[in-house]
Design an enzyme around this catalytic site. Structure first.
Site, PDB file in Angstrom:
ATOM      1  N   LYS A 131      31.799 -72.934 -72.784  1.00 43.79           N
ATOM      2  CA  LYS A 131      30.833 -72.193 -73.610  1.00 43.79           C
ATOM      3  C   LYS A 131      30.155 -73.189 -74.524  1.00 43.79           C
ATOM      4  CE  LYS A 131      29.642 -67.864 -74.405  1.00 43.79           C
ATOM      5  NZ  LYS A 131      29.802 -66.657 -73.572  1.00 43.79           N
ATOM      6  N   ASP A 171      23.589 -66.224 -73.413  1.00 47.74           N
ATOM      7  CA  ASP A 171      24.491 -65.431 -74.252  1.00 47.74           C
ATOM      8  C   ASP A 171      23.608 -64.986 -75.428  1.00 47.74           C
ATOM      9  OD1 ASP A 171      27.593 -64.828 -74.526  1.00 47.74           O
ATOM     10  OD2 ASP A 171      26.948 -65.345 -76.554  1.00 47.74           O
TER      11      ASP A 171
END
Ligand code: NDP
Ligand code: 2IT
Length: 451
Positions: A131, A171
């Site tokens: 991430k 995201d």
């Protein structure tokens, strides 16, 4: 370490984690929720303890942090911070989104990357977990400013990613526009057209259904949960938080399945539409949020409904709640309100939207409660399908991808039941998801030796 008592095991492990990772509350919370539900299983399967799998899983394989300088439209210089946490590559290249939001830090990316590893494992596709992102705030920026930022961000990120190494996606704050700017810059820097990012436009390597996948997948998962009680979305009142990518497509699928979505929110507040957000209103929201980049309060003005400033939707009476905004957006007391109002299904579209207290209230009440790593895995699953299509240099139809998404969500649900069903029939989706996600990664790590 006392390896007989699950509670003691969890406490000892958390003491170890906290000492090594001080001042990282969301990372601690994400790990605690996993260790708590794994401890009994680990004690029964001591080889995972022997090989120190958990200790290895909480230590990122690599963390990259870098400077991102860019100029705004007036010519003023700004310096942001970029990150990529490459958490685990035991079962495939690192895979996970990029978040652009002012309130991020390494702790947030570690929690998200840790969750991603188990989530990606659950999809049954060969993807490791990672991430990243930046404290850049896209709100109020012009398209040109966003482009200059994305180009500068990619100048450094390009060294660390690749279609067989690390494949980022979107995201919070990163959608089709940002993916486009970053993909263009990667291609220019590398002179390579590859599937290095997912969530691309459909004319240049993107997969159909990827934009829809997280919201649709969350609702498919909730429908599977309802089925275990012989029920469905038909006629259900549904509260949804957020109004971005995940929330919008959650609304769409709830409508498809006959439910009534009554709320949406953003960081300013919540709208409550007791008549239901129908397809026309949803089109308005998509335009408002994706094109004009406006505030959800404008919906209340347009349709003459209530707007609760600085509030979240959890005070509204509902059967099903779909938190689709951000982490820790349901407090313990909000969870209690939901339960008191009769809510009996909570499926997390966002990552870790329930606080630790809220999660335990849902579990204690034995409602249908699914953690994000199971319920929102549809997004990354279709990202995995995008990678497959890119490798094969072909594209599947909308129907083909949607069928595959449905079947992946169905399988994840089955795995949760297999590993999480208790003697009285109650399905502990948190335990089920954590055990199922963990086993595959842990076995791969053991097979690959001490790496
Ligand atoms: P978007 O940026 O499209 O939308 C985010 C929404 O959440 C916006 O309405 C935003 O409001 C709101 N929000 C964000 N931060 C806060 C905050 N601190 N307080 C209140 N509201 C907030 O993001 P996504 O829809 O893509 O992501 C939503 C959630 O889903 C995140 O938790 C993400 O990690 C998760 N997720 C996303 C996936 C994907 O494929 N995109 C896949 C799996 C999970 P505002 O505009 O005012 O900031
Ligand atoms: O949290 C997530 O699963 C995502 N943001 C999607 C990641 C991806 O690689 O599609």
């Amino acid at each position: 370490m006392n390896i007989k008592d699950p509670k003691q095991f969890t406490e000892d492990f958390m003491a170890y984690l906290q000492a090594k990772n001080q001042g990282e509350p969301e990372f601690h919370q994400a790990v605690l929720e996993v260790v708590e539900s794994l401890s009994e299983f680990l004690i029964k399967n001591p080889r995972y303890i022997h090989f120190k799998i958990l200790e290895r899983m909480v230590e990122p394989e690599r963390v990259v942090q870098f400077r991102v300088p860019w100029t705004d439209d007036k010519g003023d210089i700004h310096i942001n911070r970029g990150y990529r946490v490459e958490m685990n590559s035991a079962i495939g290249p690192y895979k996970g989104g990029l978040r652009f939001h002012p309130n991020i830090n390494l702790n947030i990316f570690k929690f998200l990357a840790f969750e991603q590893v188990l989530k990606n494992s659950l999809t049954s596709l060969p993807m490791g977990g990672g991430k990243g992102g930046s404290d850049f705030d896209p709100k109020g920026k012009s398209d040109n400013e966003v482009m200059r930022f994305c180009q500068s961000f990619m100048i450094e990120l390009t060294r660390h990613i690749g279609p067989n190494t690390d494949v980022p996606a979107g995201d919070i704050g990163v959608g089709g526009r940002e993916i486009g700017f970053m993909f263009g810059q990667y291609k220019r820097l590398r002179n390579e057209f590859t599937g290095v990012l997912t969530g691309k436009g459909i004319d240049w390597g993107g997969s159909l259904i990827r934009p829809e996948a997280t919201g649709y997948g969350t609702v498919y998962f909730a429908e599977e949960m309802l089925k275990t009680r012989g029920d469905s979305f038909k006629g259900k009142t549904v509260t949804i938080s957020g109004s971005g990518n995940v929330a919008q497509f959650a609304v769409e699928k709830v409508l498809d399945l006959g439910g009534k979505p009554v709320s949406l929110s953003d960081s300013g507040g919540t709208i409550y539409d007791p008549d239901g957000i129908d397809r026309d209103k949803l089109e308005y929201i998509k335009e408002l949020k994706n094109i004009y980049r406006g505030r959800i309060s404008e919906y209340a003005e347009t349709y003459g409904v209530q707007y609760f400033e600085n509030e979240r939707p959890w005070g509204i009476k509902c059967d099903v709640a779909l938190p689709c905004a951000t982490q820790n957006e349901i407090s313990g007391s909000e969870a209690e309100t939901l339960l008191n109002n009769g809510c009996f299904v909570v499926a997390e579209g966002a990552n870790m939207p329930s606080t630790y207290e809220a999660e335990h209230k849902f579990l204690d009440a034995k409602i249908l409660y699914a953690p994000g790593k199971a319920a929102n895995a549809g997004g990354v699953a279709v990202s995995g399908l995008e990678m497959t299509q890119n490798s094969m240099r072909l594209s599947w139809t909308r129907e083909e991808v949607d069928e595959k998404l449905k079947s992946i969500m169905h399988n994840i649900h089955n795995m949760c039941v297999k590993h999480g069903q208790e003697k009285d029939g109650f399905v502990h989706y948190v335990r089920g998801a954590n055990i199922a996600g963990f086993v595959k990664v842990a076995n791969a790590m053991i097979a690959q030796g001490l790496v």
